[in-house]
Design a protein around this motif. Structure first.
Motif, PDB file in Angstrom:
ATOM      1  N   ARG A 190       0.827  -1.203   0.000  1.00 23.99           N
ATOM      2  CA  ARG A 190       0.000   0.000   0.000  1.00 23.99           C
ATOM      3  C   ARG A 190       0.865   1.259   0.000  1.00 23.99           C
ATOM      4  N   SER A 191       1.963   1.233   0.761  1.00 25.60           N
ATOM      5  CA  SER A 191       2.827   2.421   0.836  1.00 25.60           C
ATOM      6  C   SER A 191       3.533   2.682  -0.499  1.00 25.60           C
ATOM      7  N   LEU A 192       3.804   1.607  -1.250  1.00 26.98           N
ATOM      8  CA  LEU A 192       4.507   1.762  -2.528  1.00 26.98           C
ATOM      9  C   LEU A 192       3.559   2.071  -3.681  1.00 26.98           C
ATOM     10  N   VAL A 193       2.407   1.417  -3.702  1.00 24.15           N
ATOM     11  CA  VAL A 193       1.508   1.501  -4.859  1.00 24.15           C
ATOM     12  C   VAL A 193       0.311   2.413  -4.604  1.00 24.15           C
ATOM     13  N   GLY A 194      -0.100   2.499  -3.346  1.00 26.27           N
ATOM     14  CA  GLY A 194      -1.232   3.354  -3.020  1.00 26.27           C
ATOM     15  C   GLY A 194      -2.529   2.593  -2.810  1.00 26.27           C
ATOM     16  N   PHE A 195      -2.552   1.306  -3.077  1.00 26.57           N
ATOM     17  CA  PHE A 195      -3.754   0.501  -2.869  1.00 26.57           C
ATOM     18  C   PHE A 195      -3.313  -0.954  -2.705  1.00 26.57           C
ATOM     19  N   THR A 196      -4.255  -1.814  -2.347  1.00 26.26           N
ATOM     20  CA  THR A 196      -3.984  -3.252  -2.254  1.00 26.26           C
ATOM     21  C   THR A 196      -5.019  -4.006  -3.089  1.00 26.26           C
ATOM     22  N   LEU A 197      -4.747  -5.280  -3.360  1.00 24.37           N
ATOM     23  CA  LEU A 197      -5.643  -6.110  -4.166  1.00 24.37           C
ATOM     24  C   LEU A 197      -6.418  -7.056  -3.253  1.00 24.37           C
ATOM     25  N   LYS A 198      -7.701  -7.183  -3.505  1.00 25.42           N
ATOM     26  CA  LYS A 198      -8.532  -8.051  -2.679  1.00 25.42           C
ATOM     27  C   LYS A 198      -8.692  -9.424  -3.344  1.00 25.42           C
ATOM     28  N   ASP A 199      -8.769 -10.443  -2.509  1.00 24.34           N
ATOM     29  CA  ASP A 199      -9.045 -11.809  -2.962  1.00 24.34           C
ATOM     30  C   ASP A 199      -7.971 -12.351  -3.911  1.00 24.34           C
ATOM     31  N   ILE A 200      -6.764 -11.796  -3.840  1.00 23.15           N
ATOM     32  CA  ILE A 200      -5.640 -12.311  -4.623  1.00 23.15           C
ATOM     33  C   ILE A 200      -4.648 -12.931  -3.647  1.00 23.15           C
ATOM     34  N   PRO A 201      -4.387 -14.236  -3.750  1.00 22.67           N
ATOM     35  CA  PRO A 201      -3.456 -14.863  -2.804  1.00 22.67           C
ATOM     36  C   PRO A 201      -2.028 -14.365  -2.996  1.00 22.67           C
ATOM     37  N   LEU A 202      -1.225 -14.568  -1.974  1.00 22.13           N
ATOM     38  CA  LEU A 202       0.172 -14.139  -2.002  1.00 22.13           C
ATOM     39  C   LEU A 202       1.088 -15.318  -2.287  1.00 22.13           C
ATOM     40  N   ASP A 203       2.142 -15.056  -3.049  1.00 27.20           N
ATOM     41  CA  ASP A 203       3.199 -16.038  -3.289  1.00 27.20           C
ATOM     42  C   ASP A 203       4.420 -15.680  -2.461  1.00 27.20           C
ATOM     43  N   LEU A 204       5.047 -16.693  -1.895  1.00 24.56           N
ATOM     44  CA  LEU A 204       6.342 -16.525  -1.253  1.00 24.56           C
ATOM     45  C   LEU A 204       7.383 -16.928  -2.296  1.00 24.56           C
ATOM     46  N   VAL A 205       8.136 -15.958  -2.785  1.00 28.52           N
ATOM     47  CA  VAL A 205       9.044 -16.179  -3.912  1.00 28.52           C
ATOM     48  C   VAL A 205      10.369 -16.781  -3.460  1.00 28.52           C
ATOM     49  N   SER A 206      11.002 -16.169  -2.455  1.00 28.09           N
ATOM     50  CA  SER A 206      12.298 -16.656  -1.991  1.00 28.09           C
ATOM     51  C   SER A 206      12.598 -16.088  -0.611  1.00 28.09           C
ATOM     52  N   VAL A 207      13.551 -16.719   0.046  1.00 20.62           N
ATOM     53  CA  VAL A 207      14.093 -16.200   1.304  1.00 20.62           C
ATOM     54  C   VAL A 207      15.614 -16.224   1.175  1.00 20.62           C
ATOM     55  N   SER A 208      16.230 -15.074   1.326  1.00 21.23           N
ATOM     56  CA  SER A 208      17.697 -15.012   1.268  1.00 21.23           C
ATOM     57  C   SER A 208      18.228 -14.563   2.621  1.00 21.23           C
ATOM     58  N   VAL A 209      19.350 -15.133   3.005  1.00 22.16           N
ATOM     59  CA  VAL A 209      19.966 -14.842   4.296  1.00 22.16           C
ATOM     60  C   VAL A 209      21.363 -14.295   4.042  1.00 22.16           C
ATOM     61  N   THR A 210      21.700 -13.193   4.719  1.00 18.98           N
ATOM     62  CA  THR A 210      23.007 -12.562   4.556  1.00 18.98           C
ATOM     63  C   THR A 210      23.687 -12.412   5.906  1.00 18.98           C
ATOM     64  N   ALA A 211      24.945 -12.804   5.957  1.00 21.22           N
ATOM     65  CA  ALA A 211      25.792 -12.515   7.117  1.00 21.22           C
ATOM     66  C   ALA A 211      26.780 -11.443   6.686  1.00 21.22           C
ATOM     67  N   ARG A 212      26.888 -10.388   7.475  1.00 23.73           N
ATOM     68  CA  ARG A 212      27.703  -9.241   7.080  1.00 23.73           C
ATOM     69  C   ARG A 212      28.510  -8.724   8.263  1.00 23.73           C
ATOM     70  N   GLU A 213      29.732  -8.336   7.977  1.00 20.81           N
ATOM     71  CA  GLU A 213      30.570  -7.719   8.996  1.00 20.81           C
ATOM     72  C   GLU A 213      29.945  -6.414   9.450  1.00 20.81           C
ATOM     73  N   ASN A 214      29.841  -6.214  10.733  1.00 18.40           N
ATOM     74  CA  ASN A 214      29.247  -5.006  11.286  1.00 18.40           C
ATOM     75  C   ASN A 214      30.350  -3.994  11.575  1.00 18.40           C
ATOM     76  N   ARG A 215      30.495  -3.052  10.682  1.00 20.23           N
ATOM     77  CA  ARG A 215      31.485  -2.000  10.902  1.00 20.23           C
ATOM     78  C   ARG A 215      31.043  -0.745  10.163  1.00 20.23           C
ATOM     79  N   SER A 216      31.435   0.378  10.689  1.00 17.29           N
ATOM     80  CA  SER A 216      31.140   1.644  10.031  1.00 17.29           C
ATOM     81  C   SER A 216      32.410   2.124   9.358  1.00 17.29           C
ATOM     82  N   LEU A 217      32.240   2.581   8.125  1.00 19.03           N
ATOM     83  CA  LEU A 217      33.393   3.054   7.358  1.00 19.03           C
ATOM     84  C   LEU A 217      33.391   4.565   7.325  1.00 19.03           C
TER      85      LEU A 217
END
Length: 296
Positions: A190-217
Motif C-alpha cells: 500500500r505504501s509503494l503503490v497506493g492501494f492493495t488487491l482483494k481476494d488475490i493470494p500471495l506467493d512466497l518467492v524466496s528467502v535469502s539470508v546474509t551474514a555481514r561484517e558489522n562495521r562503520s566506514l
C-alpha cells in the motif's frame, strides 16, 4: 601492457585529424578532440537530466576514474554547474571500495509457492540452517561478535511481477510467521503503490539470508601540508583562447583548505585534476578536492 610514446602523438593527430580536416595547427586539432569528448559527455548528462525532469545546473558534479577530473571543469562549464568534487583515490575508487567493503556472504532459498501452502516450521528450519551456514563462512574472516545476519523475504501477489522484499533480523530463533508476513506485505504494498488487491493470494518467492561484517566506514580527515617551494608551471593549450596558458602544477597532498585560484593542475598517482581559469580548488575536511566556479 601498452607502452605510450607521447612524442608520436602530434604526428598521428596531424596525419589523421589536422590534415584531413584542414585545421590550422596540431594543437587546435588535439584540443578539438578533447572538446568533442567533453561535449559528448556533457550532452549525455544533459539528456539524462531532462529525462528525469531535473535542472542539471543545480547539482554538483562528482567525478571518478582516471580521466574524470581532467574533463570535469569543461563539462561543468557546458552544463552551467558551479561546483565539482573529486574524491580521494578517484582513479581507483572501485578497487578502494572493494577493499573497504564489509565481508559478507549470502545464500538464497527459492520457493515460488502460495503463502497459504507454506510449511512454516519446515521453512523456518531451512532458514535457520542457512543462517548458520552463512555465519560460519563470514566467521572465517570476522569475529563472531561483529557479524550481523538478516533475512530478506520476497513476496508478491499471485500472477504479478512486482515483488516486495521484507527484511528481518535473522538469528538462531528465526521463525516464519505467515500471518505476520501477509500483514507486513499489505502495508508495504500500500505504501509503494497506493492501494492493495482483494481476494488475490500471495506467493512466497524466496528467502535469502546474509551474514555481514558489522562495521562503520569513514574516510579519515586529511591535513595537507604546504606546497614546498614555488610550484612548477606547465603550458596547456586553450581552445577558446587559441594559445597556451601557464598552469601551476600542485601535488594533491599539498592542496590545503585554503583556496587556490586556477589555472592549476593537481597531480596524484591515479589521476590529474585540471583547474581551469575561472575556477578555484581547495581540500574538504575529508580530503576531497572541491573545485568552485566563479562568476565572470
Amino acid at each position: 601492457m601498452i607502452s605510450l610514446t607521447p612524442e608520436n602523438a602530434p604526428a598521428a593527430i596531424c596525419a589523421h585529424v589536422q590534415t584531413p580536416m584542414g585545421i590550422d595547427d596540431v594543437q587546435t586539432a588535439a584540443a578539438g578532440i578533447v572538446e568533442l569528448a567533453d561535449e559528448t559527455m556533457a550532452n549525455a548528462a544533459r539528456v539524462h537530466g531532462i529525462e528525469l525532469g531535473h535542472d542539471i545546473s543545480s547539482f554538483d558534479l562528482l567525478v571518478t576514474g582516471g580521466g574524470g577530473a581532467l574533463h570535469a571543469a569543461r563539462i561543468a562549464e557546458k552544463l552551467d554547474i558551479a561546483r565539482i568534487i573529486v574524491p580521494q583515490n578517484a582513479g581507483v575508487g572501485s578497487a578502494v571500495g572493494f577493499l573497504r567493503s564489509p565481508v559478507a556472504f549470502e545464500a538464497a532459498i527459492s520457493l515460488m509457492e502460495p503463502l497459504a501452502d507454506i510449511d512454516a516450521t519446515a521453512l523456518s528450519d531451512r532458514v535457520t540452517t542457512q543462517i548458520a551456514h552463512v555465519r560460519a563462512i563470514v566467521e572465517e574472516a570476522v569475529p563472531a561478535d561483529r557479524i550481523l545476519t538478516t533475512a530478506k523475504i520476497e513476496m508478491r501477489y499471485q500472477g504479478q511481477g512486482l515483488e516486495i522484499v521484507l527484511e528481518q533480523a535473522a538469528d538462531a530463533d528465526f521463525a516464519i510467521d505467515p500471518a505476520q508476513l501477509e500483514a507486513e506485505f499489505i502495508t508495504r504494498y500500500r505504501s509503494l503503490v497506493g492501494f492493495t488487491l482483494k481476494d488475490i493470494p500471495l506467493d512466497l518467492v524466496s528467502v535469502s539470508v546474509t551474514a555481514r561484517e558489522n562495521r562503520s566506514l569513514g574516510t579519515p580527515p586529511v591535513t595537507p601540508g604546504a606546497q614546498p617551494g614555488a610550484p612548477a608551471l606547465r603550458q596547456v593549450f586553450d581552445l577558446g583562447e587559441k594559445e597556451h596558458i601557464a598552469y601551476r602544477v600542485l601535488d594533491r597532498a599539498c592542496v590545503g583548505r585554503d583556496v587556490t585560484q586556477g589555472p592549476a593542475i593537481v597531480t596524484e598517482d591515479q589521476t590529474t585534476t585540471l583547474v581551469r581559469p575561472g575556477w578555484s580548488v581547495h581540500a574538504s575536511d575529508a580530503g576531497h578536492l572541491v573545485l568552485e566556479r566563479h562568476a565572470p
